[in-house]
Design an enzyme around this catalytic site. Structure first.
Site, short mmCIF file in Angstrom:
data_model
loop_
_atom_site.label_atom_id
_atom_site.label_comp_id
_atom_site.label_asym_id
_atom_site.label_seq_id
_atom_site.Cartn_x
_atom_site.Cartn_y
_atom_site.Cartn_z
N HIS A 17 2.39 -9.79 12.88
CA HIS A 17 1.42 -10.30 11.41
C HIS A 17 0.93 -11.85 12.02
O HIS A 17 -0.03 -12.07 11.32
CB HIS A 17 2.53 -10.50 10.37
CG HIS A 17 3.03 -9.15 9.80
ND1 HIS A 17 4.50 -8.90 9.69
CD2 HIS A 17 2.39 -7.99 9.33
CE1 HIS A 17 4.47 -7.67 9.32
NE2 HIS A 17 3.48 -7.13 8.92
N LYS A 41 8.24 0.49 -0.92
CA LYS A 41 9.27 0.68 -0.09
C LYS A 41 10.52 0.16 0.26
O LYS A 41 11.36 0.12 0.92
CB LYS A 41 8.35 0.06 1.44
CG LYS A 41 7.36 0.71 1.79
CD LYS A 41 6.50 -0.17 2.87
CE LYS A 41 5.23 0.55 3.46
NZ LYS A 41 4.60 -0.34 4.40
N ARG A 90 -3.00 -1.24 13.81
CA ARG A 90 -2.40 -1.10 15.29
C ARG A 90 -2.92 0.02 16.10
O ARG A 90 -2.87 -0.01 17.21
CB ARG A 90 -0.85 -1.18 15.26
CG ARG A 90 -0.27 -2.37 14.64
CD ARG A 90 1.36 -2.08 14.19
NE ARG A 90 1.26 -1.07 12.85
CZ ARG A 90 2.23 -0.87 12.33
NH1 ARG A 90 3.36 -1.42 12.50
NH2 ARG A 90 2.11 0.07 11.35
N SER A 128 7.65 -4.07 11.23
CA SER A 128 8.74 -4.65 10.36
C SER A 128 9.86 -3.43 10.36
O SER A 128 11.14 -4.02 10.62
CB SER A 128 8.30 -5.06 8.82
OG SER A 128 7.34 -5.76 8.84
#
Ligand code: PNS
Length: 159
Positions: A17, A41, A90, A128
């Site tokens: 990030h 989430k 990504r 993450s």
């Protein structure tokens, strides 16, 4: 004045990030990093923690602000008077979901553009959730998250 918005869960912020934040901040007058309040989430870090970690991580980058938002991103964009959403990509696996989101947002407001930035190759494996998994299992997270937040992430999962 150009204001770009980089939205996400940031649960927690990673060096992947940070790479996007540093590069995107150079493209606009102000970059707002917007932390989603109620992520589906079920975040591990509270909203305040996610915002605090980001604030620590972006110290020294003058034109970056950390905020939080709830509801639709497109409504938040209007509130911030911003026309550009920044997203990091990504791998090809990110593409399908991100394309859907970008098209949904475009459908809601045709003035808004989603700008995709390719993540630095060094962080293409990083997420993450992998940082959380490592920290939970006492794995090393050095170099994966900003140094100033490393200990707080480790502490969250108990020493
Ligand atoms: O870091 P993430 O979890 O991949 O970020 C996802 C985020 C916050 C960018 C996305 O979930 C989002 O924009 N949520 C806000 C609600 C919204 O506007 N959804 C799109 C239309 S259904």
């Amino acid at each position: 004045m150009s204001i770009y918005v980089y939205p996400g869960s940031f649960d927690p912020v990673t060096n992947g990030h940070m790479d996007i934040i540093q590069r995107a901040a150079k493209l606009c007058d102000k970059l707002v990093v917007a932390v989603l309040v109620n992520s589906s989430k079920n975040p591990i870090f509270t909203l305040d923690e996610r915002v605090d970690l980001l604030k620590c991580a972006v110290k020294g980058i003058d034109n970056v602000e950390i905020e939080s938002f709830s509801g639709l991103l497109i409504d938040y964009m209007k509130k911030k008077n911003s026309k550009v959403i920044i997203k990091g990509l990504r791998a090809v696996s990110d593409f399908e979901y991100e394309l859907q989101m970008a098209l949904l947002n475009k459908n809601l407001d045709s003035d808004i553009e989603t700008l995709f930035m390719m993540t630095n190759i060094h962080y293409s494996f990083l997420s993450s959730s992998s940082v959380r998994e490592l920290a939970r299992n006492k794995g090393k997270i050095d170099g994966l998250v900003p140094d100033c937040i490393k200990d707080r992430i480790i502490d969250k999962f108990g020493k």
